[in-house]
Design a protein around this motif. Structure first.
Motif, short mmCIF file in Angstrom:
data_model
loop_
_atom_site.label_atom_id
_atom_site.label_comp_id
_atom_site.label_asym_id
_atom_site.label_seq_id
_atom_site.Cartn_x
_atom_site.Cartn_y
_atom_site.Cartn_z
N GLN A 61 40.64 39.73 32.79
CA GLN A 61 41.25 40.74 33.65
C GLN A 61 40.22 41.33 34.61
O GLN A 61 40.50 41.54 35.80
N LEU A 62 39.01 41.61 34.12
CA LEU A 62 37.97 42.16 34.98
C LEU A 62 37.59 41.18 36.08
O LEU A 62 37.34 41.57 37.23
N ALA A 63 37.54 39.89 35.75
CA ALA A 63 37.24 38.88 36.76
C ALA A 63 38.36 38.80 37.79
O ALA A 63 38.09 38.68 39.00
N LEU A 64 39.61 38.89 37.34
CA LEU A 64 40.73 38.91 38.28
C LEU A 64 40.64 40.12 39.21
O LEU A 64 40.91 40.02 40.41
N ASN A 65 40.24 41.26 38.66
CA ASN A 65 40.10 42.47 39.47
C ASN A 65 39.05 42.27 40.56
O ASN A 65 39.26 42.67 41.72
N LEU A 66 37.91 41.69 40.19
CA LEU A 66 36.87 41.43 41.18
C LEU A 66 37.36 40.47 42.25
O LEU A 66 37.05 40.62 43.43
#
Length: 482
Positions: free
Chosen positions: A367-372
């Motif tokens: 999820q954090l990678a998708l956010n970035l």
């Protein structure tokens, strides 16, 4: 002119829906849905409702009566909205209890008091210790309200005032209105999505999908239909006759998800209390930039004739944009930069952890990678925007990372994702878990200030390269996601 109504909005038991299913079926596809079964333990559903299912107005007057609120006169138009007046909650409750009821049609119109609708009451800010409800898990990835819990939206001291509409304290609201109160046609602020929970009462929603939104504007694409039942003349709005609407009747204890860019008009079919949040995240971040870009062009066009005599034409455009839309280019760049830094720090902590940490937090890492990826995509679109030329430094990275407000934001973000995504969250009472939700920012502190969207893109690219080296030992490659 009669409305063409087709289609339906799905209605599901929220207890039988996972967060990932909600994202895939509704949030990512930008589709509305009604969720049931999520309000059973809300204090609001007990305290705010009488035994016969009506708003408990004496309770509001006794416990929250001194709060000052904005109230719309549903019978009086003012520009593109209803006329607003300010009053106390106790004054509003008294007016409602004494007011005309729609079924009393024998009373002449001129003798009827106006139908008032309490809107945009910042109840959570006014009463932080009174826990009226719990935000459902589907809506906790809420960048807008997480941010405003820690920062003001505007950094420019010329823009900020404690009490003005521009410096909105949050986008968590309570609405209260008698049968017949209503809200004109609109799309939500910032083109955010929203969720609206009926504590009591019943509402009629008329939705228009984003693919048809041009049809409710005039030929110049400047003015929108105000009331779809009485204001859509073919001469002024020639495309309106082509619109196809979706109707939804929202019952008590139901929550409706309103996606980005869906125009809607809402009417209370019964005396109603609702709780409403506006919010956005990685899945609809591009909607916010697209609106800012469009509104910037409009703001610039409106004052183009004074460009040659204006000492700071671009600054005036940005101030007008903030006044009209709620944020400007620089507010938005600072906003997404702070979130990007927070996500980088948490990824750094998680990826350099042991195997148990990685396995436990794999969904959070994704999820954090998708956010970035979402932030980088939007920042790339922003690079060519005229409004960012020749401007001062925006955000000092090292100063930001040492700011207690940034630590608070990072902890709130970390807690939100672990509650949403991790099947058996770590205990937050350990020192290790405190770092887990805060993140680790050591590898970011040497970076230069972010002055432009291009700087942010470079910052993310450098971080991903660093993070990929760290994650390679666990066969995690963020580059595939970012």
């Amino acid at each position: 002119m009669g409305l063409r109504i087709a289609g339906h909005i799905e209605r599901l038991n929220g207890k039988e829906l996972t967060y990932q299913e909600f994202v895939e079926r509704y949030l990512r596809k930008n589709q509305p849905v009604v969720l049931t079964g999520l309000m059973d333990d809300w204090r609001a559903c007990k305290d705010w409702v009488t035994r016969d299912g009506r708003p408990n107005l004496p309770f509001f007057a006794a416990h929250f009566g001194k709060s000052r609120v904005q109230v719309a006169d549903c019978g009086t138009r003012e520009f593109t909205d209803q006329k607003r007046v300010e009053m106390s909650v106790s004054e509003f409750a008294e007016h409602w209890l004494m007011g005309w009821k729609p079924e009393e049609s024998e009373i002449p119109t001129s003798d009827r008091p106006p139908v008032l609708y309490l809107k945009d009451w910042h109840f959570v800010k006014d009463y932080p210790d009174y826990v009226a409800y719990t935000t459902p898990v589907f809506f906790r990835d809420d960048w807008l309200n997480l941010y405003l819990d820690c920062y003001r939206m505007h950094m420019d001291p010329e823009m900020y005032q404690e009490t003005d509409d521009i410096s909105c304290s949050d986008y968590r609201f309570v609405y209260m209105g008698a049968k017949g109160s209503w809200t004109p046609l609109h799309a939500d602020v910032f083109r955010s999505c929203s969720w609206s929970a009926n504590v009591c009462g019943k509402k009629q929603w008329l939705f228009l999908s984003p693919s048809q939104c041009d049809l409710v504007f005039d030929r110049n694409m400047k003015n929108c239909v105000y009331d779809i039942f009485s204001d859509a003349s073919e001469m002024t709005f020639p495309g309106f006759k082509e619109t196809i609407w979706t109707e939804c009747i929202q019952e008590e204890n139901e929550i409706i998800f309103v996606p980005s860019g869906w125009y809607h008009q809402v009417q209370n079919l019964e005396d109603t209390i609702s709780i409403n949040h506006n919010w956005f995240n990685a899945h609809n971040l591009s909607w916010i930039w697209d609106l800012l870009s469009k509104d910037y062009d409009d703001a610039k066009e409106y004052i183009e004739d004074i460009r040659d005599i204006c000492d700071d034409f671009e600054g005036l455009c940005q101030r007008n944009l903030a006044a009209n839309t709620g944020m400007n280019f620089y507010d938005f760049l600072i906003f997404i930069t702070r979130f990007a830094l927070a996500y980088m720090g948490q990824l750094y902590y998680l990826l350099r952890g042991d195997d148990d940490t990685i396995q436990h937090s794999s969904l959070t890492v994704q999820q954090l990678a998708l956010n970035l990826a979402s932030i980088r995509k939007v920042a790339t679109k922003m690079k060519d925007a005229e409004g960012f030329q020749k401007h001062r430094d925006i955000l000092d990275t090292e100063e930001t990372l040492s700011d207690p407000k940034f630590s608070e934001l990072s902890i709130k973000i970390g807690n939100a994702y672990r509650m949403m995504l991790e099947p058996s969250p770590l205990s937050y009472y350990t020192a290790k878990a405190c770092v887990d939700v805060l993140g680790d920012f050591d590898f970011l502190k040497s970076w230069s200030p972010v002055c432009t969207p291009g700087d942010l893109v470079s910052c993310i690219d450098d971080a991903v390269e660093n993070l990929n080296r760290i994650g390679s030992k666990n066969n995690i490659h963020l580059g595939e996601l970012v």
